[in-house]
Design an enzyme around this catalytic site. Structure first.
Site, PDB file in Angstrom:
ATOM      1  N   PHE A   1      60.848  38.658  44.726  1.00 22.08           N
ATOM      2  CA  PHE A   1      61.019  40.074  45.101  1.00 22.08           C
ATOM      3  C   PHE A   1      62.257  40.699  44.462  1.00 22.08           C
ATOM      4  O   PHE A   1      62.721  41.744  44.911  1.00 22.08           O
ATOM      5  CB  PHE A   1      61.103  40.230  46.625  1.00 22.08           C
ATOM      6  CG  PHE A   1      60.046  39.489  47.391  1.00 22.08           C
ATOM      7  CD1 PHE A   1      58.713  39.559  47.018  1.00 22.08           C
ATOM      8  CD2 PHE A   1      60.379  38.718  48.487  1.00 22.08           C
ATOM      9  CE1 PHE A   1      57.739  38.875  47.721  1.00 22.08           C
ATOM     10  CE2 PHE A   1      59.404  38.026  49.203  1.00 22.08           C
ATOM     11  CZ  PHE A   1      58.086  38.106  48.824  1.00 22.08           C
TER      12      PHE A   1
ATOM     13  N   GLY B   1      54.925  33.444  43.603  1.00 22.74           N
ATOM     14  CA  GLY B   1      53.961  33.851  44.625  1.00 22.74           C
ATOM     15  C   GLY B   1      52.978  34.882  44.111  1.00 22.74           C
ATOM     16  O   GLY B   1      52.000  35.205  44.776  1.00 22.74           O
TER      17      GLY B   1
ATOM     18  N   GLY C   1      55.525  40.474  33.817  1.00 22.78           N
ATOM     19  CA  GLY C   1      55.141  39.077  33.669  1.00 22.78           C
ATOM     20  C   GLY C   1      53.763  38.860  33.087  1.00 22.78           C
ATOM     21  O   GLY C   1      53.586  38.103  32.132  1.00 22.78           O
TER      22      GLY C   1
ATOM     23  N   THR D   1      43.477  38.143  42.604  1.00 23.38           N
ATOM     24  CA  THR D   1      44.927  38.144  42.806  1.00 23.38           C
ATOM     25  C   THR D   1      45.480  39.568  42.689  1.00 23.38           C
ATOM     26  O   THR D   1      46.458  39.909  43.355  1.00 23.38           O
ATOM     27  CB  THR D   1      45.618  37.204  41.801  1.00 23.38           C
ATOM     28  OG1 THR D   1      45.183  37.513  40.485  1.00 23.38           O
ATOM     29  CG2 THR D   1      45.322  35.755  42.118  1.00 23.38           C
TER      30      THR D   1
ATOM     31  N   GLN E   1      47.826  41.465  45.341  1.00 21.76           N
ATOM     32  CA  GLN E   1      49.119  41.982  44.919  1.00 21.76           C
ATOM     33  C   GLN E   1      49.287  43.449  45.353  1.00 21.76           C
ATOM     34  O   GLN E   1      50.321  43.849  45.888  1.00 21.76           O
ATOM     35  CB  GLN E   1      49.192  41.832  43.391  1.00 21.76           C
ATOM     36  CG  GLN E   1      50.482  42.129  42.725  1.00 21.76           C
ATOM     37  CD  GLN E   1      51.597  41.168  43.051  1.00 21.76           C
ATOM     38  OE1 GLN E   1      52.108  41.183  44.159  1.00 21.76           O
ATOM     39  NE2 GLN E   1      51.986  40.356  42.102  1.00 21.76           N
TER      40      GLN E   1
ATOM     41  N   GLU F   1      54.678  45.675  41.233  1.00 17.83           N
ATOM     42  CA  GLU F   1      55.518  46.598  41.997  1.00 17.83           C
ATOM     43  C   GLU F   1      54.807  47.913  42.312  1.00 17.83           C
ATOM     44  O   GLU F   1      55.223  48.650  43.194  1.00 17.83           O
ATOM     45  CB  GLU F   1      56.811  46.872  41.209  1.00 17.83           C
ATOM     46  CG  GLU F   1      57.148  45.671  40.367  1.00 17.83           C
ATOM     47  CD  GLU F   1      58.619  45.375  40.151  1.00 17.83           C
ATOM     48  OE1 GLU F   1      58.943  45.065  39.031  1.00 17.83           O
ATOM     49  OE2 GLU F   1      59.427  45.445  41.083  1.00 17.83           O
TER      50      GLU F   1
HETATM   51 MO1  MOS Z   1      61.350  42.555  40.545  1.00 16.96          MO
HETATM   52  S1  MOS Z   1      62.392  43.579  41.965  1.00 16.96           S
HETATM   53  O1  MOS Z   1      62.014  43.229  39.135  1.00 16.96           O
HETATM   54  O2  MOS Z   1      61.791  40.929  40.758  1.00 16.96           O
END
Ligand code: MOS
Length: 755
Positions: free
Chosen positions: A241, A468, A510, A651, A655, A722
């Site tokens: 996070f 996660g 990612g 997933t 998310q 996010e």
């Molecule tokens: Mo995210 S808050 O950029 O791990």
């Protein structure tokens, strides 16, 4: 091997369960603190009981008398043994036992090491400290807090100025001006902050949950060793996070303790220590001015933000880069300031900038819709932009209104009576609200290694991190698609600096970064097999164009036939191992080498000279507010999201759903409470720190909106980590206004605000 291929070849976009689901629920998955090391000593941290001042004296005799005590590290006995490394994201973090100075409550002031955890804990309790305390400044409005504009900070963000926002605001027929605030929040991942360090000769191994294992340069700097002599392992992270970007003061201190004892040292910090030895989401304030014509078109947008930070750090998350660019507007002014207080240094927390800054903008847009007497969806429509208004750059794709329309339809928005307080069921006032979601599409360089064997299995290796979010599954899924295999035939190795450098698990980059690296490496594998096949003296591919050959369903397939994978592999020695990479255009040269030294190479969002790239969404919320108690419930929420190519619908759904649930928490639950006299967090435990639980969340619907965008990267992946929790807080607050006529501008919304 034919019988192994009865499972379907997994395609990008298919729904697929997590490949690590079973290992996680059975406990087979090893988190860094689960990993056994030989003969460890145990560390317990001693943290400051004051927020500002100095340590006058330590009294260590009682602690030293505890049987099994091995070492006590304090500033008095560690000078020169470790250097506080420069922070990777700007600003420095206090502190590595540098001096007698106390910067914040809960600062690490000593590390007690003993033969057992129990002995270390007992000795830590017996450490006596004499402080010379000064009255601390806890944050905003505290005497002694120092405000500073970020534009004045070297390398800091610049204010945005387009046209004449003040003049246009003064001249416009419809105006709203309001102040908003968001509270301090802490990540509170299930997994605590843990570090285990061991030295073998001059080589340091760190077992620590992290979001960027290659950030090893940070520890190399701390100990004056080569980055290649730092080995970081983080196979599973129990929630990142933004709080586990790794390589912080505690890591250096545990490495130092291990070095002094010449023995592995293990630390599992407590939940309350996690509030002060790691970063967190800073408290923010906002002043927003919006002006529009009677047609709803924006004529002026001004957004000023303030953020609390520590004394030594200039950290600020910013966020007006996004709010200035979301809607068409000819006159824009933004400014961001930081307020230095006697607090620990903040940092990233899921959707770092957008959660607080979009709360302000999307609340203000709702206020403007009310002032105009216009439907809030239509207000977004008249201000939709195909080019961002600051630099005039085109969005690579911009399906914001498609998201609003899909979500509105699914929600039943057309049945809304716009008058506040007009909808009711018994004692419950019903409110419907909405807000935009958006998040910059980041990409970073990544390498990957792919090994394909004649038994029809593949191994894929990259030092990306499973926090996660489903990283193992995403990598397996991408390789399965490209290698023509079922997902079960792909083994994935992540989270280890012995693997090819991977990107940061953060900033929603990612999947875009890693999936492209894996796909490009798989393409090198395909090309090698194809070249050998067309050059062979026999077989179905002789003389064919290698570009037409594909890896499909366990075969190498071409226009004139196919052959099993083992036969194709036999021509090149029975197996193939290739290391490839993805380096996004616009990334500084040497990106993979920089990554290996611990420097991530993000690009994207608004950082390109020729375009702007964002993922979008729209969220619609129903709240019910009890007429007598002010209790707020959220029976349903609908989100529609356009985020480029979705790699795995299973997933991705989780998310985005998780993001919206966190967004409900942002609106109604989460707040780190502070005793301002002591500048101390008071609800630093999971009993008092409120987060949404099952009973707080009703129906959550996730809709995927088609968004083909191959400008952002070859696979067209935009990232969703996010996106889902951006704007949710505003949608809830807007729904609360619609239910009650009360506009709550300071999060979280509490019952007392509605009585
Ligand atoms: Mo995210 S808050 O950029 O791990």
């Amino acid at each position: 091997m034919a019988e192994n291929m009865t499972e379907a070849h997994t395609r990008l976009g298919d729904a697929a369960p997590r490949v690590d689901a079973r290992s996680k629920v059975t406990g087979e998955a090893r988190y860094p603190s689960d990993m056994a090391v030989a003969d460890p000593a145990y560390a317990v941290l001693v943290t400051s009981a004051i927020a500002k001042g100095r340590i006058a004296a330590f009294h260590l005799d009682a602690a030293r008398a505890v049987p099994g005590l091995l070492d006590i590290l304090t500033f008095e006995n560690t000078q020169g043994q470790v250097k506080t490394p420069s922070g990777i994201f700007g600003g420095r973090e206090a502190t590595t036992l540098e001096s007698d100075r106390i910067w914040h409550d809960g600062q690490i002031i000593a590390v007690v090491v003993a033969e057992s955890f129990e002995a270390a804990r007992e000795a830590a309790y017996r450490v006596g400290v004499d402080y010379e305390a000064e009255p601390p400044s806890a944050g905003f409005d505290a005497p002694g807090a120092e405000e500073r504009a970020t534009a004045g900070i070297e390398g800091g963000r610049q204010d945005i100025r387009v046209g004449d926002a003040d003049g246009a605001y003064a001249a416009a027929p419809v105006r709203v001006e309001a102040r908003y605030s968001t509270p301090t929040q802490h990540h509170n991942a299930m997994e605590l902050f843990t570090t285990t360090c061991l030295w073998e000769g001059g080589r340091l191994t760190i077992l620590e949950p992290g979001q960027f294992v290659y950030r090893r340069s940070y520890m190399a700097e701390a100990f004056g060793i080569a980055p290649t002599d730092v080995h970081v392992i983080s196979h599973h992270v129990g929630g990142g996070f933004g709080g586990k970007h790794s390589g912080v003061a505690r890591t250096a201190l545990i490495a130092l303790a291990a070095k002094r004892l010449n023995r592995p040292v293990k630390l599992v910090a407590t939940r309350d220590q996690g509030f002060t030895i790691a970063t967190y989401r800073a408290e923010t304030r906002h002043h927003v001015k919006l002006a529009a014509g009677r047609d709803g078109r924006l004529q002026a947008l001004a957004h000023e933000g303030w953020e609390v930070t520590s004394r030594p750090s200039d950290y600020n998350v910013g966020g007006t880069e996004t709010t200035a660019r979301l809607y068409a507007c000819p006159n824009i002014a933004t400014k961001v300031s930081i307020v230095h207080a006697d607090r620990n240094t903040p940092g990233f927390m899921r959707s770092p900038a957008e959660v607080p800054y979009m709360f302000a903008l999307e609340s203000a847009m709702d206020e403007l819709a009310v002032a105009l007497g216009m439907d809030p969806v239509e207000l977004r429509r008249v201000n939709d932009a195909t080019r961002e208004p600051v630099g005039g750059l085109p969005y690579t794709s911009r399906p914001l209104m498609a998201c609003f329309d899909r979500a509105a339809q699914a929600f039943g928005w057309s049945g809304r009576d716009p008058r506040p307080g007009s909808m009711r069921a018994g004692d419950w006032k019903i409110g419907w609200g909405c807000a935009a979601a958006c998040y910059p599409t980041h990409v970073g360089a990544s390498a990957a290694r792919v090994l394909l064997s004649s038994d029809g299995t593949a191994r894929v290796q990259v030092a990306f991190e499973e926090i996660g979010q489903g990283a193992y599954t995403m990598v397996a899924h991408t390789a399965a698609d490209r290698l023509g295999l079922p997902i079960s035939r792909v083994r994935v190795e992540l989270g280890d600096t012995d693997l090819p450098p991977g990107t940061v698990a953060g900033g929603s980059n990612g999947t875009a970064s890693t999936a492209n690296a894996v796909a490009q490496t798989c393409e090198l594998v395909r090309a090698r097999l194809a070249e050998a096949a067309v050059r062979a003296n026999e077989g179905p591919f002789v003389g064919a164009d290698p570009a037409t050959l594909r890896l499909e369903a366990g075969t190498l397939a071409g226009p004139n036939g196919s052959e099993p994978l083992d036969k194709a592999l036999a021509r090149i020695g029975g197996a193939v191992e290739i290391e490839g990479e993805y380096v996004p255009p616009g990334t500084p040269s040497g990106a993979i080498g920089r990554l290996a030294r611990g420097i991530p190479t993000f690009t994207g969002g608004h950082f390109h000279p020729d375009r702007i790239q964002y993922a979008f969404g729209a969220e619609f919320v129903e709240v019910r507010v009890h007429a007598r108690t002010g209790e707020v419930r959220v029976p349903r929420i609908v989100g529609a999201f356009a985020a480029g190519r979705i790699v795995n619908r299973t997933t991705a759904h989780s998310q985005l759903m998780g993001g919206m649930i966190w967004g409900i928490g942002s609106a109604l639950h989460e707040e780190t409470e502070i005793d301002v006299r002591a500048a101390r967090y008071t609800n630093d435990n999971l009993a008092d720190y409120l987060i949404p639980v099952n009973a707080d969340v009703g129906a959550v619907e996730v809709i995927f909106v088609a968004d083909e965008d191959t400008v952002v990267n070859p696979l067209g992946v935009k990232g969703i980590g996010e996106l889902g929790n951006v704007g949710t807080n505003a949608a809830v607050a807007n729904a609360v206004f619609h239910a009650t006529g009360v506009r709550v501008r300071d999060l979280p919304i509490r019952m007392k605000d509605l009585l």
